[in-house]
Design an enzyme around this catalytic site. Structure first.
Site, PDB file in Angstrom:
ATOM      1  N   CYS A 251      39.879  51.906  51.951  1.00  0.00           N
ATOM      2  CA  CYS A 251      39.220  51.339  50.771  1.00  0.00           C
ATOM      3  C   CYS A 251      38.666  49.946  51.049  1.00  0.00           C
ATOM      4  O   CYS A 251      39.353  49.102  51.627  1.00  0.00           O
ATOM      5  CB  CYS A 251      40.194  51.260  49.599  1.00  0.00           C
ATOM      6  SG  CYS A 251      39.403  50.642  48.097  1.00  0.00           S
TER       7      CYS A 251
ATOM      8  N   CYS B  83      37.555  54.220  45.997  1.00  0.00           N
ATOM      9  CA  CYS B  83      37.833  55.111  47.131  1.00  0.00           C
ATOM     10  C   CYS B  83      38.355  56.477  46.711  1.00  0.00           C
ATOM     11  O   CYS B  83      38.504  57.351  47.556  1.00  0.00           O
ATOM     12  CB  CYS B  83      38.799  54.447  48.103  1.00  0.00           C
ATOM     13  SG  CYS B  83      40.422  54.070  47.404  1.00  0.00           S
TER      14      CYS B  83
HETATM   15 ZN   LIG Z   1      40.456  51.848  46.595  1.00  0.00          ZN
END
Ligand SMILES: [Zn+2]
Length: 83
Positions: free
Chosen positions: A41, A71
């Site tokens: 992420c 993400c």
């Molecule tokens: Zn994330």
């Protein structure tokens, strides 16, 4: 070389370098925001102390974390499509 994910340092390292190869192997929760992310992420936190590593998105949700909107760690089917 397969990283040892029972090792906290290995997991932290994966998050720190946004290792996409670790996606799907574990997720991490951010204690300050109660959000969980996959290792790659882009919005990873700066402080290791605020992280908790979790085995699965299910475990994260049971722990009171919400999936990150960037993400999408709760959608494993998208993990396989990456790269
Ligand atoms: Zn994330």
């Amino acid at each position: 070389m397969k990283p040892d994910l029972t090792d906290d340092n290995a997991r932290w390292q994966a998050v720190r370098i946004r290792d996409a190869a670790m996606d799907g192997l574990f997720v991490y929760g951010v204690l300050s925001t109660r959000i969980f992310c996959r290792p790659s992420c882009p919005s990873r936190p700066a402080r290791r102390e605020s992280l908790v590593s979790l085995q699965t998105p299910e475990a994260a949700r049971e722990g009171g974390f919400r999936a990150c909107l960037r993400c999408r760690p709760d959608q494993p089917e998208t993990w396989a499509e990456r790269l």
